[in-house]
Design a protein around this motif. Structure first.
Motif, PDB file in Angstrom:
ATOM      1  N   PRO A 294       0.816  -1.221   0.000  1.00 27.52           N
ATOM      2  CA  PRO A 294       0.000   0.000   0.000  1.00 27.52           C
ATOM      3  C   PRO A 294       0.850   1.272   0.000  1.00 27.52           C
ATOM      4  CG  PRO A 294      -0.823  -1.587   1.605  1.00 27.52           C
ATOM      5  CD  PRO A 294       0.496  -2.122   1.127  1.00 27.52           C
ATOM      6  N   ASP A 295       0.249   2.344  -0.503  1.00 29.33           N
ATOM      7  CA  ASP A 295       0.845   3.694  -0.495  1.00 29.33           C
ATOM      8  C   ASP A 295       2.111   3.790  -1.332  1.00 29.33           C
ATOM      9  OD1 ASP A 295      -1.171   4.500   1.337  1.00 29.33           O
ATOM     10  OD2 ASP A 295       0.024   3.729   3.002  1.00 29.33           O
ATOM     11  N   MET A 296       2.159   3.041  -2.432  1.00 32.21           N
ATOM     12  CA  MET A 296       3.297   3.148  -3.347  1.00 32.21           C
ATOM     13  C   MET A 296       2.935   4.098  -4.476  1.00 32.21           C
ATOM     14  SD  MET A 296       5.779   1.338  -2.166  1.00 32.21           S
ATOM     15  CE  MET A 296       5.311   1.607  -0.446  1.00 32.21           C
ATOM     16  N   PRO A 297       3.909   4.755  -5.149  1.00 34.42           N
ATOM     17  CA  PRO A 297       5.362   4.618  -4.931  1.00 34.42           C
ATOM     18  C   PRO A 297       5.897   5.597  -3.885  1.00 34.42           C
ATOM     19  CG  PRO A 297       4.964   5.972  -6.847  1.00 34.42           C
ATOM     20  CD  PRO A 297       3.608   5.565  -6.351  1.00 34.42           C
ATOM     21  N   LEU A 298       7.158   5.358  -3.500  1.00 36.12           N
ATOM     22  CA  LEU A 298       7.892   6.255  -2.623  1.00 36.12           C
ATOM     23  C   LEU A 298       8.843   7.101  -3.464  1.00 36.12           C
ATOM     24  CD1 LEU A 298       8.897   3.692   0.169  1.00 36.12           C
ATOM     25  CD2 LEU A 298       6.867   5.174   0.129  1.00 36.12           C
ATOM     26  N   LYS A 299       8.946   8.375  -3.145  1.00 36.54           N
ATOM     27  CA  LYS A 299       9.877   9.256  -3.853  1.00 36.54           C
ATOM     28  C   LYS A 299      11.252   9.146  -3.201  1.00 36.54           C
ATOM     29  CE  LYS A 299      10.689  12.436  -6.997  1.00 36.54           C
ATOM     30  NZ  LYS A 299      10.557  12.172  -8.446  1.00 36.54           N
ATOM     31  N   LEU A 300      12.183   8.490  -3.891  1.00 35.78           N
ATOM     32  CA  LEU A 300      13.530   8.284  -3.375  1.00 35.78           C
ATOM     33  C   LEU A 300      14.538   8.670  -4.454  1.00 35.78           C
ATOM     34  CD1 LEU A 300      12.979   4.848  -1.591  1.00 35.78           C
ATOM     35  CD2 LEU A 300      13.074   7.100  -0.517  1.00 35.78           C
ATOM     36  N   PHE A 301      15.829   8.607  -4.118  1.00 36.55           N
ATOM     37  CA  PHE A 301      16.836   9.108  -5.042  1.00 36.55           C
ATOM     38  C   PHE A 301      17.694   8.013  -5.681  1.00 36.55           C
ATOM     39  CE2 PHE A 301      15.940  12.730  -2.270  1.00 36.55           C
ATOM     40  CZ  PHE A 301      15.663  13.702  -3.214  1.00 36.55           C
ATOM     41  N   THR A 302      17.878   6.894  -4.988  1.00 35.49           N
ATOM     42  CA  THR A 302      18.770   5.863  -5.522  1.00 35.49           C
ATOM     43  C   THR A 302      18.180   4.467  -5.335  1.00 35.49           C
ATOM     44  OG1 THR A 302      19.981   5.504  -3.453  1.00 35.49           O
ATOM     45  CG2 THR A 302      20.769   7.289  -4.899  1.00 35.49           C
ATOM     46  N   VAL A 303      18.746   3.534  -6.058  1.00 38.70           N
ATOM     47  CA  VAL A 303      18.371   2.133  -5.897  1.00 38.70           C
ATOM     48  C   VAL A 303      18.668   1.666  -4.481  1.00 38.70           C
ATOM     49  CG1 VAL A 303      18.875  -0.223  -6.661  1.00 38.70           C
ATOM     50  CG2 VAL A 303      18.749   1.622  -8.339  1.00 38.70           C
ATOM     51  N   GLU A 304      19.775   2.086  -3.946  1.00 41.25           N
ATOM     52  CA  GLU A 304      20.151   1.680  -2.593  1.00 41.25           C
ATOM     53  C   GLU A 304      19.145   2.181  -1.564  1.00 41.25           C
ATOM     54  OE1 GLU A 304      22.215  -0.397   0.206  1.00 41.25           O
ATOM     55  OE2 GLU A 304      22.491  -0.440  -1.973  1.00 41.25           O
ATOM     56  N   ASP A 305      18.624   3.404  -1.763  1.00 42.37           N
ATOM     57  CA  ASP A 305      17.587   3.912  -0.860  1.00 42.37           C
ATOM     58  C   ASP A 305      16.349   3.018  -0.905  1.00 42.37           C
ATOM     59  OD1 ASP A 305      19.194   6.050  -0.185  1.00 42.37           O
ATOM     60  OD2 ASP A 305      18.270   7.436  -1.616  1.00 42.37           O
ATOM     61  N   CYS A 306      15.989   2.602  -2.099  1.00 41.72           N
ATOM     62  CA  CYS A 306      14.817   1.735  -2.280  1.00 41.72           C
ATOM     63  C   CYS A 306      15.034   0.392  -1.591  1.00 41.72           C
ATOM     64  CB  CYS A 306      14.565   1.550  -3.774  1.00 41.72           C
ATOM     65  SG  CYS A 306      12.985   0.783  -4.204  1.00 41.72           S
ATOM     66  N   LYS A 307      16.216  -0.158  -1.754  1.00 46.73           N
ATOM     67  CA  LYS A 307      16.566  -1.429  -1.115  1.00 46.73           C
ATOM     68  C   LYS A 307      16.524  -1.311   0.405  1.00 46.73           C
ATOM     69  CE  LYS A 307      20.569  -4.536  -0.785  1.00 46.73           C
ATOM     70  NZ  LYS A 307      21.108  -4.002   0.470  1.00 46.73           N
ATOM     71  N   MET A 308      17.017  -0.207   0.935  1.00 48.78           N
ATOM     72  CA  MET A 308      17.011  -0.004   2.389  1.00 48.78           C
ATOM     73  C   MET A 308      15.579   0.121   2.923  1.00 48.78           C
ATOM     74  SD  MET A 308      20.251   2.599   2.915  1.00 48.78           S
ATOM     75  CE  MET A 308      19.880   2.805   4.664  1.00 48.78           C
ATOM     76  N   GLU A 309      14.698   0.773   2.150  1.00 46.79           N
ATOM     77  CA  GLU A 309      13.295   0.868   2.566  1.00 46.79           C
ATOM     78  C   GLU A 309      12.672  -0.516   2.639  1.00 46.79           C
ATOM     79  OE1 GLU A 309      11.200   3.252   3.481  1.00 46.79           O
ATOM     80  OE2 GLU A 309      12.646   4.894   3.383  1.00 46.79           O
ATOM     81  N   CYS A 310      12.999  -1.371   1.680  1.00 46.42           N
ATOM     82  CA  CYS A 310      12.466  -2.733   1.679  1.00 46.42           C
ATOM     83  C   CYS A 310      13.003  -3.521   2.871  1.00 46.42           C
ATOM     84  CB  CYS A 310      12.814  -3.431   0.363  1.00 46.42           C
ATOM     85  SG  CYS A 310      12.017  -5.041   0.133  1.00 46.42           S
ATOM     86  N   ASP A 311      14.282  -3.359   3.161  1.00 45.82           N
ATOM     87  CA  ASP A 311      14.885  -4.045   4.310  1.00 45.82           C
ATOM     88  C   ASP A 311      14.208  -3.655   5.619  1.00 45.82           C
ATOM     89  OD1 ASP A 311      16.820  -5.773   3.266  1.00 45.82           O
ATOM     90  OD2 ASP A 311      18.264  -4.149   3.001  1.00 45.82           O
ATOM     91  N   GLY A 312      13.726  -2.423   5.685  1.00 45.18           N
ATOM     92  CA  GLY A 312      13.108  -1.936   6.915  1.00 45.18           C
ATOM     93  C   GLY A 312      11.626  -2.221   7.021  1.00 45.18           C
TER      94      GLY A 312
END
Length: 380
Positions: free
Chosen positions: A240-258
């Protein structure tokens, strides 16, 4: 309220046997005080929805027990709308099947009760012409609208309508969790035996005959490995509530990890947006996107060839390109349709439909939403 219902539901399951012996019918009986049980047994036919409505008027509190291989989808959805309006709960008893349009009814319950030996299955709506089953675009559009009216997510809609007419998507505990579908699983006094995502009631490849098993969610590794896919989209199953406004692939990966519910992501580099996903099954060619998945390499199947970064091509689910095709192929596959367009010089885009039809076009736009279509187009 849910706790109270669960306490006496086991007793209801013992009392439900007489209903299973009857011919296809709709019956109502008083359980206690002002709570009733309504049984819907047999294949849905014209008029069953009206009989159900007439019985439902008599009570404000009921649990609807379902035992049906399906039938007319329109009848099932009308029964489901009545259940939703009345606020009834739904249930599938032990060793009982609720498949096809019956599954649509079960989804309408305020609380959806199920046991480890119940089988709830879904597939796309189809029409039967001269013995040939073909996916009904109009029918599945109506199903999508119905499920939206029930307040169910796009993940659930895709899951319910994804299986071909000749197959069945049997619901598992793991699937329900991954697509965000709330269920009330009633445990049985049977030792747990399954260690993987087993459908309620048994093996997905089994026939309609129920099989007694106990379902447990699959064991998750403590530290799953990330697998990164360049120029790739992992379609569907967005949280839910996608997408997220982020700057890098790594930021996206970290959001998923959390996020405890996240097992995959797709990051669109052109727009700097991140889509966290509860699961993923397919990888599509999509220039300008990077995706990641936590799990084994075999969990994701690549659709068609991996053409690499040199090809500007994007394939997306639930999209249709509007235009007059210059070529059509029947009995195709999504992979063959996509790859044929890529390798055909004047093909600017393609549409692939669930009935196996592949059409090629010399235009990329305009497009429209279509739950029964996959479209791909050159993006250079």
């Amino acid at each position: 309220m849910v706790v109270g219902v669960c306490l006496f539901l086991s007793a209801i399951f013992l009392l439900i046997c007489p209903f299973q012996a009857r011919a296809a019918d709709v019956q109502i009986d008083q359980l206690k005080d002002d709570i009733y049980i309504i049984s819907v047994v047999g294949e849905f036919q014209e008029g069953d929805d009206l009989r159900f409505k007439n019985l439902a008027i008599a009570t404000d509190k009921a649990v609807v027990f379902l035992d049906s291989p399906g039938g007319l989808a329109g009848v099932g959805m009308e029964i489901g709308r009545t259940i939703s309006i009345k606020g009834f709960s739904t249930a599938v008893a032990e060793n009982t099947i609720c498949a096809s349009s019956c599954g649509l009814v079960w989804l309408a319950g305020k609380h959806r009760f199920i046991t480890p030996t119940s089988k709830v299955g879904f597939h796309a709506v189809f029409s039967d012409t001269s013995g040939q089953q073909t996916v009904s675009s109009a029918g599945n559009a109506l199903v999508g609208s119905y499920l939206q009216q029930l307040g169910l997510s796009a993940n659930v809609i895709v899951y319910v309508t994804d299986a071909a007419p000749a197959s069945m998507q049997w619901l598992t505990a793991a699937d329900a969790k991954q697509i965000g579908l709330d269920i009330d699983l009633l445990a049985e006094n049977t030792p747990a035996q399954a260690s993987g995502p087993v459908p309620f009631g048994g093996d997905a490849a089994a026939s309609y005959a129920p099989t007694t098993v106990t379902v447990t969610p699959p064991a998750q590794p403590q530290a799953p490995l990330w697998r990164i896919f360049e120029h790739t989209d992992l379609p569907g199953f967005d949280l839910p509530d996608m997408p997220l406004k982020l700057f890098t692939v790594e930021d996206c990966k970290m959001e998923c990890d959390g996020n405890d519910r996240c097992r995959a992501f797709t990051f669109n580099e052109a727009h700097n947006v991140c889509f966290l996903k509860g699961m993923a099954t397919e990888a599509l060619q999509f220039s300008g996107a990077v995706s990641g998945y936590k799990g084994d390499a075999g969990d994701i199947s690549r659709v068609g060839q991996d053409f690499g970064p040199s090809l500007d091509f994007r394939t997306s689910k639930n999209v249709e390109i509007m235009g007059k095709p210059f070529a059509k192929f029947s009995r195709s596959s999504l992979a063959a349709c996509q790859d044929q367009c890529v390798m055909t010089q004047n093909c600017q885009g393609f549409n692939y439909y669930r009935n196996g039809m592949c059409v090629m076009l010399n235009v990329r736009k305009p497009t429209r939403n279509n739950l029964l279509s996959v479209a791909g187009a050159r993006s250079n």
